[in-house]
Design a protein around this motif. Structure first.
Motif, PDB file in Angstrom:
ATOM      1  N   HIS A 242       0.838  -1.208   0.000  1.00 36.67           N
ATOM      2  CA  HIS A 242       0.000   0.000   0.000  1.00 36.67           C
ATOM      3  C   HIS A 242       0.863   1.245   0.000  1.00 36.67           C
ATOM      4  O   HIS A 242       0.589   2.212  -0.727  1.00 36.67           O
ATOM      5  N   ASP A 243       1.920   1.236   0.779  1.00 37.78           N
ATOM      6  CA  ASP A 243       2.789   2.399   0.866  1.00 37.78           C
ATOM      7  C   ASP A 243       3.543   2.652  -0.437  1.00 37.78           C
ATOM      8  O   ASP A 243       3.951   3.787  -0.713  1.00 37.78           O
ATOM      9  N   LEU A 244       3.713   1.597  -1.247  1.00 38.75           N
ATOM     10  CA  LEU A 244       4.352   1.762  -2.549  1.00 38.75           C
ATOM     11  C   LEU A 244       3.416   2.420  -3.560  1.00 38.75           C
ATOM     12  O   LEU A 244       3.870   2.958  -4.571  1.00 38.75           O
ATOM     13  N   GLY A 245       2.116   2.329  -3.325  1.00 39.13           N
ATOM     14  CA  GLY A 245       1.155   2.892  -4.257  1.00 39.13           C
ATOM     15  C   GLY A 245       0.208   1.874  -4.849  1.00 39.13           C
ATOM     16  O   GLY A 245      -0.582   2.193  -5.752  1.00 39.13           O
ATOM     17  N   VAL A 246       0.264   0.643  -4.340  1.00 36.34           N
ATOM     18  CA  VAL A 246      -0.623  -0.413  -4.817  1.00 36.34           C
ATOM     19  C   VAL A 246      -2.065  -0.101  -4.429  1.00 36.34           C
ATOM     20  O   VAL A 246      -2.337   0.373  -3.325  1.00 36.34           O
ATOM     21  N   THR A 247      -3.011  -0.375  -5.353  1.00 36.26           N
ATOM     22  CA  THR A 247      -4.428  -0.171  -5.059  1.00 36.26           C
ATOM     23  C   THR A 247      -5.242  -1.468  -5.150  1.00 36.26           C
ATOM     24  O   THR A 247      -6.420  -1.470  -4.810  1.00 36.26           O
ATOM     25  N   ILE A 248      -4.608  -2.553  -5.620  1.00 36.56           N
ATOM     26  CA  ILE A 248      -5.285  -3.845  -5.752  1.00 36.56           C
ATOM     27  C   ILE A 248      -4.436  -4.926  -5.096  1.00 36.56           C
ATOM     28  O   ILE A 248      -3.239  -5.039  -5.384  1.00 36.56           O
ATOM     29  N   SER A 249      -5.044  -5.699  -4.207  1.00 38.52           N
ATOM     30  CA  SER A 249      -4.365  -6.850  -3.617  1.00 38.52           C
ATOM     31  C   SER A 249      -4.878  -8.106  -4.331  1.00 38.52           C
ATOM     32  O   SER A 249      -6.020  -8.508  -4.153  1.00 38.52           O
ATOM     33  N   GLU A 250      -4.019  -8.680  -5.164  1.00 34.60           N
ATOM     34  CA  GLU A 250      -4.404  -9.860  -5.933  1.00 34.60           C
ATOM     35  C   GLU A 250      -4.161 -11.134  -5.139  1.00 34.60           C
ATOM     36  O   GLU A 250      -3.056 -11.347  -4.632  1.00 34.60           O
ATOM     37  N   PHE A 251      -5.159 -11.975  -5.055  1.00 35.69           N
ATOM     38  CA  PHE A 251      -5.030 -13.303  -4.463  1.00 35.69           C
ATOM     39  C   PHE A 251      -4.397 -13.283  -3.068  1.00 35.69           C
ATOM     40  O   PHE A 251      -3.374 -13.946  -2.832  1.00 35.69           O
ATOM     41  N   PRO A 252      -4.946 -12.500  -2.140  1.00 35.59           N
ATOM     42  CA  PRO A 252      -4.393 -12.538  -0.779  1.00 35.59           C
ATOM     43  C   PRO A 252      -4.423 -13.973  -0.261  1.00 35.59           C
ATOM     44  O   PRO A 252      -5.412 -14.685  -0.398  1.00 35.59           O
ATOM     45  N   VAL A 253      -3.316 -14.375   0.333  1.00 32.75           N
ATOM     46  CA  VAL A 253      -3.127 -15.774   0.727  1.00 32.75           C
ATOM     47  C   VAL A 253      -3.832 -16.106   2.036  1.00 32.75           C
ATOM     48  O   VAL A 253      -4.303 -17.225   2.234  1.00 32.75           O
ATOM     49  N   THR A 254      -3.914 -15.131   2.920  1.00 30.16           N
ATOM     50  CA  THR A 254      -4.465 -15.375   4.255  1.00 30.16           C
ATOM     51  C   THR A 254      -5.595 -14.409   4.577  1.00 30.16           C
ATOM     52  O   THR A 254      -5.712 -13.332   3.969  1.00 30.16           O
ATOM     53  N   LEU A 255      -6.401 -14.767   5.562  1.00 31.61           N
ATOM     54  CA  LEU A 255      -7.478 -13.902   6.009  1.00 31.61           C
ATOM     55  C   LEU A 255      -6.949 -12.579   6.569  1.00 31.61           C
ATOM     56  O   LEU A 255      -7.479 -11.514   6.237  1.00 31.61           O
ATOM     57  N   PRO A 256      -5.891 -12.578   7.425  1.00 29.14           N
ATOM     58  CA  PRO A 256      -5.366 -11.295   7.916  1.00 29.14           C
ATOM     59  C   PRO A 256      -4.910 -10.366   6.785  1.00 29.14           C
ATOM     60  O   PRO A 256      -5.080  -9.144   6.879  1.00 29.14           O
ATOM     61  N   ALA A 257      -4.341 -10.941   5.727  1.00 28.95           N
ATOM     62  CA  ALA A 257      -3.909 -10.104   4.607  1.00 28.95           C
ATOM     63  C   ALA A 257      -5.119  -9.470   3.923  1.00 28.95           C
ATOM     64  O   ALA A 257      -5.115  -8.275   3.603  1.00 28.95           O
ATOM     65  N   ALA A 258      -6.169 -10.253   3.697  1.00 27.76           N
ATOM     66  CA  ALA A 258      -7.386  -9.720   3.071  1.00 27.76           C
ATOM     67  C   ALA A 258      -8.037  -8.669   3.961  1.00 27.76           C
ATOM     68  O   ALA A 258      -8.542  -7.648   3.467  1.00 27.76           O
ATOM     69  N   GLU A 259      -8.040  -8.895   5.263  1.00 24.89           N
ATOM     70  CA  GLU A 259      -8.626  -7.932   6.196  1.00 24.89           C
ATOM     71  C   GLU A 259      -7.858  -6.618   6.167  1.00 24.89           C
ATOM     72  O   GLU A 259      -8.457  -5.537   6.166  1.00 24.89           O
ATOM     73  N   GLU A 260      -6.539  -6.698   6.122  1.00 23.96           N
ATOM     74  CA  GLU A 260      -5.729  -5.480   6.091  1.00 23.96           C
ATOM     75  C   GLU A 260      -5.920  -4.742   4.767  1.00 23.96           C
ATOM     76  O   GLU A 260      -5.968  -3.499   4.737  1.00 23.96           O
ATOM     77  N   ALA A 261      -6.051  -5.486   3.678  1.00 21.52           N
ATOM     78  CA  ALA A 261      -6.272  -4.858   2.374  1.00 21.52           C
ATOM     79  C   ALA A 261      -7.564  -4.051   2.375  1.00 21.52           C
ATOM     80  O   ALA A 261      -7.611  -2.912   1.901  1.00 21.52           O
ATOM     81  N   ARG A 262      -8.634  -4.630   2.896  1.00 19.33           N
ATOM     82  CA  ARG A 262      -9.895  -3.907   2.938  1.00 19.33           C
ATOM     83  C   ARG A 262      -9.818  -2.735   3.912  1.00 19.33           C
ATOM     84  O   ARG A 262     -10.387  -1.665   3.663  1.00 19.33           O
ATOM     85  N   HIS A 263      -9.112  -2.928   5.023  1.00 20.15           N
ATOM     86  CA  HIS A 263      -8.954  -1.855   6.003  1.00 20.15           C
ATOM     87  C   HIS A 263      -8.266  -0.645   5.376  1.00 20.15           C
ATOM     88  O   HIS A 263      -8.605   0.516   5.689  1.00 20.15           O
ATOM     89  N   ARG A 264      -7.338  -0.911   4.475  1.00 19.54           N
ATOM     90  CA  ARG A 264      -6.592   0.167   3.828  1.00 19.54           C
ATOM     91  C   ARG A 264      -7.256   0.661   2.542  1.00 19.54           C
ATOM     92  O   ARG A 264      -6.692   1.484   1.812  1.00 19.54           O
ATOM     93  N   GLY A 265      -8.434   0.144   2.247  1.00 17.17           N
ATOM     94  CA  GLY A 265      -9.172   0.619   1.081  1.00 17.17           C
ATOM     95  C   GLY A 265      -8.721   0.045  -0.239  1.00 17.17           C
ATOM     96  O   GLY A 265      -9.051   0.600  -1.301  1.00 17.17           O
ATOM     97  N   LEU A 266      -7.973  -1.058  -0.218  1.00 16.93           N
ATOM     98  CA  LEU A 266      -7.548  -1.688  -1.464  1.00 16.93           C
ATOM     99  C   LEU A 266      -8.674  -2.551  -2.034  1.00 16.93           C
ATOM    100  O   LEU A 266      -9.496  -3.098  -1.301  1.00 16.93           O
ATOM    101  N   TRP A 267      -8.703  -2.667  -3.351  1.00 16.08           N
ATOM    102  CA  TRP A 267      -9.544  -3.674  -3.985  1.00 16.08           C
ATOM    103  C   TRP A 267      -8.907  -5.041  -3.729  1.00 16.08           C
ATOM    104  O   TRP A 267      -7.686  -5.168  -3.803  1.00 16.08           O
ATOM    105  N   THR A 268      -9.712  -6.025  -3.412  1.00 16.07           N
ATOM    106  CA  THR A 268      -9.183  -7.373  -3.208  1.00 16.07           C
ATOM    107  C   THR A 268      -9.694  -8.283  -4.311  1.00 16.07           C
ATOM    108  O   THR A 268     -10.906  -8.399  -4.529  1.00 16.07           O
TER     109      THR A 268
END
Length: 387
Positions: A242-268
C-alpha cells in the motif's frame, strides 16, 4: 435496438422482464417492462454486464498448449479472443509475465512476453473484445525491468502487478512442499530442486531488487496505471505494498492479509475458479469465505474464464446476485480506472452477457458495444443483426 423481456441485473437490484435500448454501442434507455417490436426477446433470461477480467493467464496456454508445441502468437491471440467472448468476457487484461525462472519459463521469457504484448496492441482493432495488457513484474528478475520500462513508456501496458515468488513467503510459504513440487514438475531429484530453491532465496538479498522495484512502480504511477500486489500473505506485506502505491491486492493468501487490504481501502481480487470450487488450488484463502466476510471485491478468470458464471452464482448464494455480478463487472472496471463499462446503466457501453440459469448456468450470447460477438443460436441473432 431494443433487447426486451430480460431479467436485468442492475447495480443494486434485479428487474424482471425489463428492456434495454442500445444506440451507437451505448445503453440509451432502460425500461422495467417488455417493449413491442424488439430486436431480441430474451424470454426472461438474465442480462448482465460483460465481464471485465483483470487477470487471465490463458494466453500462455494458447501459445504453448504443451511445453514443446509452441503456436504462432497472432494465431494464439485470435483463438483466445473467441474463447473469452464465449465465456462472457468483454474486456480482458492478459496477465503476461517476465519470469524466466518459473516452471513456465518457456513462455515467460523477455522475448516471448514482449512479443505477446506487441501482438495484443497490434491486433486490438481486429479482435472481438477489448484486449489489454496486465504486465506481471517478477521483482527478482532484474533483467526484465528495462524491457518493461520500454513497454510502459510506449503505452503498451495497461496494468502492472508486482510478484515475488521467492520460496518461503507468499504462495510458496511452505518451502519443503515447494521443493517437492519443483522436483515433480521438472522431473528432477529433490536434491537438485532444493539447490534451485536455495538459489532463488539467495537472489532475494540483492539490493538492486528494491531499486528496480521503485523505478518500475514510479513509472507505472507516472502513466496512471492501476498497480497490484500479488499473493500478499500478511498484514505487514499489505501495508508495505500500500505504501508503494498499490491499489489492488491480488489473491491474498491469508485472512489477515485480506482484512488489512480492505482496512486500507484496497480492492481485493481473487479467482473465479476458487469461488466455483469453494477452495484455492494452493490451499490458500477461499474466495467464498472472503466474500461472505465482506473482504472480496473483484473476481478474475485467473486460469479458467468459463468459471466466471458459476463462480458468480456460488458467491451470490452467500451474498446477492447484484453484489456477486459487480465483482466481475463494475468493481473490476473501476479498480482498473475504467468508468465507461461494467454496469447496465444509461451511458455505459453496451457490453452485455445473456445467461440462462439452470443446473449448469449457460451463456447464450455476448455483446460488445451492442454487437454480437458470441451467440449459441438460442436468441434470434439474424433479427438482431438486421436491426
Amino acid at each position: 435496438m431494443w433487447l426486451s423481456n430480460f431479467t436485468l441485473v442492475l447495480p443494486d437490484e434485479i428487474v424482471s422482464r425489463g428492456s434495454v435500448r442500445v444506440e451507437d454501442g451505448v445503453i440509451a434507455e432502460i425500461r422495467p417492462k417488455p417493449v413491442a417490436n424488439a430486436a431480441i426477446d430474451g424470454g426472461g433470461r438474465l442480462l448482465m454486464p460483460g465481464f471485465v477480467d483483470l487477470h487471465g493467464d490463458m494466453v500462455e496456454r494458447e501459445i504453448a498448449p504443451r511445453p514443446n508445441a509452441p503456436m504462432p502468437i497472432d494465431f494464439s491471440i485470435h483463438e483466445l479472443d473467441k474463447k473469452l467472448a464465449a465465456a462472457g468476457v468483454t474486456t480482458a487484461f492478459a496477465a503476461v509475465s517476465f519470469a524466466t525462472e518459473s516452471v513456465y519459463g518457456h513462455v515467460r521469457s523477455l522475448e516471448t512476453t514482449s512479443a505477446v504484448i506487441e501482438g495484443i496492441n497490434r491486433l486490438q482493432d481486429d479482435l472481438l473484445i477489448d484486449h489489454r495488457v496486465h504486465a506481471r513484474y517478477e521483482i527478482t528478475n532484474l533483467g526484465a525491468a528495462p524491457a518493461l520500462e520500454k513497454l510502459l513508456e510506449a503505452g503498451h501496458v495497461d496494468m502492472v502487478s508486482l510478484t515475488d515468488h521467492t520460496p518461503g513467503q507468499g504462495q510458496y510459504n511452505n518451502i519443503q512442499s515447494y521443493i517437492l513440487s519443483i522436483a515433480e514438475r521438472r522431473a528432477i531429484s529433490e536434491e537438485m530442486a532444493a539447490e534451485m530453491v536455495a538459489k532463488r532465496i539467495e537472489m532475494r538479498n540483492n539490493p538492486e531488487i528494491e531499486i528496480k522495484l521503485k523505478q518500475v512502480v514510479d513509472l507505472a504511477l507516472k502513466h496512471k496505471l492501476s498497480l497490484a500486489s500479488h499473493d500478499d500473505d500478511s498484514a505487514e506485506k499489505v501495508a508495505q505494498m500500500h505504501d508503494l502505491g498499490v491499489t489492488i491486492s491480488e489473491f491474498p493468501v491469508t485472512l489477515p492479509a485480506a482484512e488489512e487490504a480492505r482496512h486500507r481501502g484496497l480492492w481485493t481480487l481473487m479467482g473465479a475458479p476458487n469461488a466455483l470450487r469453494g477452495q484455492s488450488m494452493s490451499g490458500n484463502l477461499s474466495a467464498i469465505d472472503a466474500a461472505a466476510a465482506g473482504l472480496l471485491t473483484v473476481i478474475a478468470a485467473d486460469y479458467h474464464p468459463a468459471a466466471f458464471v458459476p463462480g458468480i452464482f456460488k458467491i451470490a448464494d452467500r451474498t446477492s446476485l447484484p453484489y456477486a455480478v459487480a465483482m466481475a463487472t463494475r468493481n473490476a472496471a473501476r479498480s482498473a480506472g475504467l468508468l465507461d463499462r461494467g454496469e447496465i446503466a444509461v451511458g455505459q457501453q453496451a457490453d452485455l452477457v445473456v445467461v440462462e440459469a439452470g443446473d449448469v448456468h449457460r451463456i447464450r450470447a455476448t455483446f460488445r458495444k451492442g454487437r454480437f460477438v458470441y451467440s449459441d443460436g438460442t436468441l434470434h441473432q439474424p433479427r438482431a443483426l438486421a436491426a
